[in-house]
Design a protein around this motif. Structure first.
Motif, PDB file in Angstrom:
ATOM      1  N   VAL A   1      -1.451   8.687   4.366  1.00 53.84           N
ATOM      2  CA  VAL A   1      -1.336   8.129   3.108  1.00 53.84           C
ATOM      3  C   VAL A   1      -2.308   6.883   2.864  1.00 53.84           C
ATOM      4  CG1 VAL A   1       0.513   7.000   1.483  1.00 53.84           C
ATOM      5  CG2 VAL A   1       1.149   9.324   2.706  1.00 53.84           C
ATOM      6  N   ALA A   2      -2.013   6.046   4.045  1.00 53.89           N
ATOM      7  CA  ALA A   2      -2.703   4.465   3.698  1.00 53.89           C
ATOM      8  C   ALA A   2      -4.122   4.949   3.667  1.00 53.89           C
ATOM      9  CB  ALA A   2      -2.454   3.735   5.025  1.00 53.89           C
ATOM     10  N   CYS A   3      -4.737   5.853   4.576  1.00 52.64           N
ATOM     11  CA  CYS A   3      -6.354   6.219   4.114  1.00 52.64           C
ATOM     12  C   CYS A   3      -6.324   6.871   2.684  1.00 52.64           C
ATOM     13  CB  CYS A   3      -6.596   7.317   5.315  1.00 52.64           C
ATOM     14  SG  CYS A   3      -6.758   6.736   6.766  1.00 52.64           S
ATOM     15  N   LEU A   4      -5.589   7.400   2.109  1.00 49.00           N
ATOM     16  CA  LEU A   4      -5.893   8.065   0.906  1.00 49.00           C
ATOM     17  C   LEU A   4      -5.790   6.745  -0.264  1.00 49.00           C
ATOM     18  CD1 LEU A   4      -3.722  11.503   0.736  1.00 49.00           C
ATOM     19  CD2 LEU A   4      -6.131  11.086   0.841  1.00 49.00           C
ATOM     20  N   VAL A   5      -4.870   5.961   0.014  1.00 48.15           N
ATOM     21  CA  VAL A   5      -4.888   4.827  -0.858  1.00 48.15           C
ATOM     22  C   VAL A   5      -5.998   3.886  -0.907  1.00 48.15           C
ATOM     23  CG1 VAL A   5      -3.426   2.867  -1.276  1.00 48.15           C
ATOM     24  CG2 VAL A   5      -2.300   4.960  -0.864  1.00 48.15           C
ATOM     25  N   TRP A   6      -6.573   3.803   0.417  1.00 50.46           N
ATOM     26  CA  TRP A   6      -7.719   2.972   0.479  1.00 50.46           C
ATOM     27  C   TRP A   6      -9.021   3.656   0.478  1.00 50.46           C
ATOM     28  CZ3 TRP A   6      -3.455   0.770   3.655  1.00 50.46           C
ATOM     29  CH2 TRP A   6      -2.872  -0.402   2.844  1.00 50.46           C
ATOM     30  N   ARG A   7      -9.111   4.890   0.082  1.00 52.96           N
ATOM     31  CA  ARG A   7      -9.933   5.819   0.403  1.00 52.96           C
ATOM     32  C   ARG A   7     -10.909   5.918   1.484  1.00 52.96           C
ATOM     33  NH1 ARG A   7     -11.470   4.043  -5.758  1.00 52.96           N
ATOM     34  NH2 ARG A   7      -9.821   5.031  -6.821  1.00 52.96           N
ATOM     35  N   ILE A   8     -10.305   6.047   2.645  1.00 55.29           N
ATOM     36  CA  ILE A   8     -10.947   6.097   3.808  1.00 55.29           C
ATOM     37  C   ILE A   8     -10.888   7.397   4.431  1.00 55.29           C
ATOM     38  CG2 ILE A   8     -10.651   5.129   6.212  1.00 55.29           C
ATOM     39  CD1 ILE A   8      -9.553   2.471   5.538  1.00 55.29           C
ATOM     40  N   ASN A   9     -11.937   7.983   5.127  1.00 55.19           N
ATOM     41  CA  ASN A   9     -11.755   9.273   5.618  1.00 55.19           C
ATOM     42  C   ASN A   9     -10.807   9.434   6.803  1.00 55.19           C
ATOM     43  OD1 ASN A   9     -12.528  11.905   6.652  1.00 55.19           O
ATOM     44  ND2 ASN A   9     -14.665  11.485   6.682  1.00 55.19           N
ATOM     45  N   ALA A  10      -9.784  10.050   6.373  1.00 57.88           N
ATOM     46  CA  ALA A  10      -8.914  10.141   7.584  1.00 57.88           C
ATOM     47  C   ALA A  10      -9.287  10.638   8.880  1.00 57.88           C
ATOM     48  CB  ALA A  10      -7.570  11.104   7.035  1.00 57.88           C
ATOM     49  N   LEU A  11     -10.294  11.683   9.011  1.00 57.54           N
ATOM     50  CA  LEU A  11     -10.591  12.180  10.301  1.00 57.54           C
ATOM     51  C   LEU A  11     -11.499  11.230  10.999  1.00 57.54           C
ATOM     52  CD1 LEU A  11     -11.676  15.915   8.994  1.00 57.54           C
ATOM     53  CD2 LEU A  11      -9.740  15.194  10.405  1.00 57.54           C
ATOM     54  N   GLN A  12     -12.311  10.573  10.030  1.00 54.12           N
ATOM     55  CA  GLN A  12     -13.260   9.449  10.865  1.00 54.12           C
ATOM     56  C   GLN A  12     -12.201   8.316  11.094  1.00 54.12           C
ATOM     57  OE1 GLN A  12     -16.031   7.612   7.972  1.00 54.12           O
ATOM     58  NE2 GLN A  12     -17.373   7.174   9.702  1.00 54.12           N
TER      59      GLN A  12
END
Length: 69
Positions: A27-38
């Protein structure tokens, strides 16, 4: 005194907490627009780089040593 902690039973006991932490991280990756797999890949590389780390804490009447092998 040495205390050996087996990893698998601790992992099984803490698995609900780990799943919750993983969900929060996604969820934090989605909020800050970070690629979760990376982010997962880089976190794994950081964990692997800790091999050989030795942490020693000495105080007046107690000592603690932690080795990552």
């Amino acid at each position: 005194m040495r205390l050996w902690i087996p990893v698998l039973p601790v992992l099984l006991i803490l698995s609900p907490v780990l799943l919750l932490a993983l969900a929060v991280a996604v969820v934090a990756c989605l909020v800050w627009r970070i690629n979760a797999l990376q982010a997962l890949h880089r976190s794994w590389r950081l964990l692997c780089a800790l091999r050989g780390t030795r942490i020693e804490i000495d105080q007046n009447h107690a000592a603690f040593m932690f080795n990552i092998r």
